[in-house]
Design a protein around this motif. Structure first.
Motif, PDB file in Angstrom:
ATOM      1  N   CYS A  76       0.803  -1.237   0.000  1.00 31.04           N
ATOM      2  CA  CYS A  76       0.000   0.000   0.000  1.00 31.04           C
ATOM      3  C   CYS A  76       0.831   1.281   0.000  1.00 31.04           C
ATOM      4  CB  CYS A  76      -0.968  -0.014   1.185  1.00 31.04           C
ATOM      5  SG  CYS A  76      -0.143   0.167   2.784  1.00 31.04           S
ATOM      6  N   HIS A  77       2.154   1.177  -0.156  1.00 25.98           N
ATOM      7  CA  HIS A  77       2.963   2.416  -0.161  1.00 25.98           C
ATOM      8  C   HIS A  77       4.243   2.168  -0.962  1.00 25.98           C
ATOM      9  CE1 HIS A  77       4.601   6.049   2.341  1.00 25.98           C
ATOM     10  NE2 HIS A  77       5.421   5.828   1.318  1.00 25.98           N
ATOM     11  N   THR A  78       4.281   2.653  -2.198  1.00 27.90           N
ATOM     12  CA  THR A  78       5.515   2.581  -2.992  1.00 27.90           C
ATOM     13  C   THR A  78       5.678   3.861  -3.815  1.00 27.90           C
ATOM     14  OG1 THR A  78       4.928   1.747  -5.215  1.00 27.90           O
ATOM     15  CG2 THR A  78       4.950   0.123  -3.422  1.00 27.90           C
ATOM     16  N   HIS A  79       6.923   4.040  -4.234  1.00 33.72           N
ATOM     17  CA  HIS A  79       7.264   5.132  -5.164  1.00 33.72           C
ATOM     18  C   HIS A  79       8.070   4.468  -6.290  1.00 33.72           C
ATOM     19  CE1 HIS A  79       7.017   8.257  -1.720  1.00 33.72           C
ATOM     20  NE2 HIS A  79       7.125   7.118  -1.076  1.00 33.72           N
ATOM     21  N   LEU A  80       7.518   3.446  -6.933  1.00 31.78           N
ATOM     22  CA  LEU A  80       8.393   2.662  -7.808  1.00 31.78           C
ATOM     23  C   LEU A  80       8.462   3.118  -9.268  1.00 31.78           C
ATOM     24  CD1 LEU A  80       6.481   0.591  -9.504  1.00 31.78           C
ATOM     25  CD2 LEU A  80       6.743  -0.898  -7.538  1.00 31.78           C
ATOM     26  N   VAL A 145       1.085   3.149  -6.061  1.00 36.32           N
ATOM     27  CA  VAL A 145       2.255   3.855  -6.592  1.00 36.32           C
ATOM     28  C   VAL A 145       2.002   5.355  -6.480  1.00 36.32           C
ATOM     29  CG1 VAL A 145       3.783   4.211  -8.558  1.00 36.32           C
ATOM     30  CG2 VAL A 145       2.687   1.992  -8.264  1.00 36.32           C
ATOM     31  N   LYS A 146       2.987   6.076  -5.944  1.00 36.93           N
ATOM     32  CA  LYS A 146       2.854   7.518  -5.800  1.00 36.93           C
ATOM     33  C   LYS A 146       3.636   8.247  -6.885  1.00 36.93           C
ATOM     34  CE  LYS A 146       3.054   6.764  -0.822  1.00 36.93           C
ATOM     35  NZ  LYS A 146       1.645   6.777  -0.448  1.00 36.93           N
ATOM     36  N   SER A 147       3.157   9.419  -7.242  1.00 41.13           N
ATOM     37  CA  SER A 147       3.960  10.309  -8.087  1.00 41.13           C
ATOM     38  C   SER A 147       4.894  11.071  -7.137  1.00 41.13           C
ATOM     39  CB  SER A 147       3.050  11.273  -8.857  1.00 41.13           C
ATOM     40  OG  SER A 147       2.462  12.196  -7.954  1.00 41.13           O
ATOM     41  N   ALA A 246      -0.915  10.546   4.131  1.00 42.62           N
ATOM     42  CA  ALA A 246       0.162  11.477   4.465  1.00 42.62           C
ATOM     43  C   ALA A 246       1.386  10.771   5.020  1.00 42.62           C
ATOM     44  CB  ALA A 246      -0.331  12.517   5.471  1.00 42.62           C
ATOM     45  N   HIS A 247       2.557  11.272   4.582  1.00 43.46           N
ATOM     46  CA  HIS A 247       3.843  10.895   5.187  1.00 43.46           C
ATOM     47  C   HIS A 247       3.998  11.798   6.409  1.00 43.46           C
ATOM     48  CE1 HIS A 247       4.590   9.379   1.127  1.00 43.46           C
ATOM     49  NE2 HIS A 247       5.744   8.848   1.504  1.00 43.46           N
ATOM     50  N   VAL A 248       3.945  11.227   7.594  1.00 47.81           N
ATOM     51  CA  VAL A 248       4.021  12.058   8.806  1.00 47.81           C
ATOM     52  C   VAL A 248       4.906  11.427   9.876  1.00 47.81           C
ATOM     53  CG1 VAL A 248       1.715  13.056   8.486  1.00 47.81           C
ATOM     54  CG2 VAL A 248       1.973  10.975   9.840  1.00 47.81           C
ATOM     55  N   ASP A 269       1.509   7.478   7.302  1.00 43.88           N
ATOM     56  CA  ASP A 269       2.573   6.537   6.976  1.00 43.88           C
ATOM     57  C   ASP A 269       3.908   6.954   7.580  1.00 43.88           C
ATOM     58  OD1 ASP A 269       0.306   6.395   5.232  1.00 43.88           O
ATOM     59  OD2 ASP A 269       1.462   5.228   3.796  1.00 43.88           O
ATOM     60  N   HIS A 270       4.680   5.981   8.002  1.00 42.84           N
ATOM     61  CA  HIS A 270       5.972   6.076   8.712  1.00 42.84           C
ATOM     62  C   HIS A 270       5.742   6.108  10.226  1.00 42.84           C
ATOM     63  CE1 HIS A 270       8.752   6.377   5.363  1.00 42.84           C
ATOM     64  NE2 HIS A 270       7.979   7.279   4.798  1.00 42.84           N
ATOM     65  N   ILE A 271       5.332   7.262  10.760  1.00 40.34           N
ATOM     66  CA  ILE A 271       4.895   7.493  12.153  1.00 40.34           C
ATOM     67  C   ILE A 271       5.848   7.015  13.255  1.00 40.34           C
ATOM     68  CG2 ILE A 271       2.447   7.626  11.554  1.00 40.34           C
ATOM     69  CD1 ILE A 271       2.118   4.783  12.744  1.00 40.34           C
ATOM     70  N   THR A 321       6.344  -1.793   1.519  1.00 40.22           N
ATOM     71  CA  THR A 321       7.775  -1.748   1.181  1.00 40.22           C
ATOM     72  C   THR A 321       8.335  -0.329   1.154  1.00 40.22           C
ATOM     73  OG1 THR A 321       7.331  -1.606  -1.192  1.00 40.22           O
ATOM     74  CG2 THR A 321       7.660  -3.827  -0.252  1.00 40.22           C
ATOM     75  N   ASP A 322       7.472   0.681   0.822  1.00 37.16           N
ATOM     76  CA  ASP A 322       7.970   2.044   0.566  1.00 37.16           C
ATOM     77  C   ASP A 322       9.010   2.026  -0.564  1.00 37.16           C
ATOM     78  OD1 ASP A 322       8.271   4.792   0.789  1.00 37.16           O
ATOM     79  OD2 ASP A 322       9.548   4.723   2.572  1.00 37.16           O
ATOM     80  N   PHE A 323       8.907   1.057  -1.458  1.00 36.03           N
ATOM     81  CA  PHE A 323       9.883   0.907  -2.557  1.00 36.03           C
ATOM     82  C   PHE A 323      10.158   2.270  -3.205  1.00 36.03           C
ATOM     83  CE2 PHE A 323      10.848  -2.208  -6.319  1.00 36.03           C
ATOM     84  CZ  PHE A 323      12.070  -1.590  -6.527  1.00 36.03           C
TER      85      PHE A 323
END
Ligand SMILES: [Zn+2]
Length: 409
Positions: A76-80, A145-147, A246-248, A269-271, A321-323
């Motif tokens: 549920c969280h990548t930047h691939l 996938v995030k932009s 949000a990345h927080v 996300d992260h936290i 993964t936060d790939f």
């Protein structure tokens, strides 16, 4: 009465991830009845007649050889989607170069932005397929996938389009997230407020109109965007009918999680630096806590996310993964699951729920991540004695079969 059945899956131990008295929501002596890509029934096989009737009516019968069946993983969280990679920087850093020196040589996130802007559509797609394929091989069937490496209109649109196109090349559902507020591009020359106005006025309306993103994300952090800037993006997202993530609290307690949950964020996300006293806000707003142990590992972080307090408030914890090319070049959901156990002390069951049902919830997708009726038939088969093996062993397992929408892929 004949029961309609495209595919019947039997002789499996099912880790359904349903909330039940059983660990992993385990189901035994059951068969999945699948029609048009959806699980339409979970049949009880203790009655032999039922099984014979189902089998006689099924167009296709899958014998699972008593293997474990799990829902397809949801990363549920990548930047691939990005241009280039940062292997050279990794090498320079280990030869003694500082972050500042690397930044001065045009490296870091700005280096990735420059390489992504110059990469054409085909190049970006080709490299993204290679990365996503690694995840698919481990049984990921839904991928976010995030932009956020374009930061201008054209490149952000290109990234989101490429991400969505992965569905045409791999057995995947892709959920896209617009992360314009990832970093400040050079052309805004230290004017973060002007860049936020640009995102809200010039980019987000296009993203919404062209339906390029399923959600909007912000990097709310001392080195990212402050809470006022973050809130502007959230307000605009609400106006456009887009859910937020949000990345927080990755590097500091900036109170981004409280703000995001006030806007009914799907996830924060992260936290790592989230205060225990703020967790009640996540619980009240149904916000999922996404744990990203790959970035924690890669950055040699020592502050751990408040797992005990999240448990105490029944906040669902997802694992992803936060790939990404900088802080988590991790092409393995199973390794992320293992890391969540070893580094954050999640139980194997929590970590596997994190990469299935809770990962799906972090994307607002309630039709997957669990084996149940009226859910998509995305599942995997594993030659293991217990689901815990998947969390325990590093690079020890691959699914023996992957089904996407009821089809063996
Ligand atoms: Zn991220």
């Amino acid at each position: 009465m004949a029961i309609q059945c495209d595919t019947l899956v039997h002789n499996v131990r099912i880790a359904s991830m349903q909330v039940s008295g059983e660990p992993y929501g385990a189901l035994y002596n059951k068969a999945l009845v699948i029609n048009d890509g959806v699980i339409t029934a979970i049949a009880d096989l203790t009655d032999t007649d039922t099984f014979e009737t189902l089998k006689a009516n099924a167009a296709s019968v899958v014998d699972g050889n008593n293997q474990w069946l799990l829902p397809g993983f949801v990363d549920c969280h990548t930047h691939l989607v990005y241009g280039g990679n940062r292997a050279q920087e990794f090498e320079q850093r280990l030869q003694g170069a500082t972050y500042l020196e690397i930044a001065e040589r045009g490296g870091g996130i700005k280096g990735t932005v420059a390489k992504t802007r110059t990469a054409n559509h085909a190049t970006l797609l080709e490299s993204a397929i290679k990365r996503a394929k690694r995840l698919c091989e481990e049984g990921v069937t839904t991928l976010e996938v995030k932009s956020g490496y374009g930061l201008d209109v054209d490149t952000e649109i290109r990234m989101l389009t490429v991400a969505k196109q992965l569905e045409q090349h791999l057995p995947l559902t892709v959920s896209t997230t617009y992360l314009g507020a990832h970093a400040l591009p050079n052309e805004f020359d230290n004017d973060a407020d002007a860049y936020i106005d640009f995102i809200c006025n010039d980019v987000m309306p296009i993203v919404a109109e062209k339906q390029l993103a399923n959600a909007v994300d912000v990097f709310c952090e001392t080195i990212g965007f402050n809470t006022q800037q973050t809130e502007k993006v959230f307000q605009k997202a609400h106006e456009l009918g887009l859910p937020i993530k949000a990345h927080v609290e990755q590097l500091s307690d900036s109170k981004g999680a409280v703000l995001a949950s006030r806007y009914q964020a799907l996830s924060v996300d992260h936290i790592e630096y989230l205060a225990d006293s703020d967790i009640v806000h996540l619980a009240q707003n149904g916000t999922v806590a996404v744990l990203l142990p790959g970035a924690f590992y890669y950055l040699s972080e020592v502050q751990k996310p408040p797992v005990n307090a999240l448990r105490a408030h029944n906040v669902p914890m997802a694992v992803a993964t936060d790939f990404n090319p900088g802080s988590s070049p991790l092409a393995s959901i199973l390794t992320a699951i293992n890391m969540a156990c070893v580094q954050f002390q999640l139980t194997p069951e929590e970590a596997l729920r994190g990469a299935t049902i809770h990962g799906a919830a972090a994307l607002g997708l309630h039709d997957r991540g669990v084996i149940d009726v009226e859910r998509v038939a995305d599942f995997t088969l594993w030659d293991i004695d217990t689901p815990a093996e998947l969390a325990y062993c590093i690079n020890g397992h691959r699914p023996t079969a992957i089904f996407k929408g009821g089809k063996h892929v």
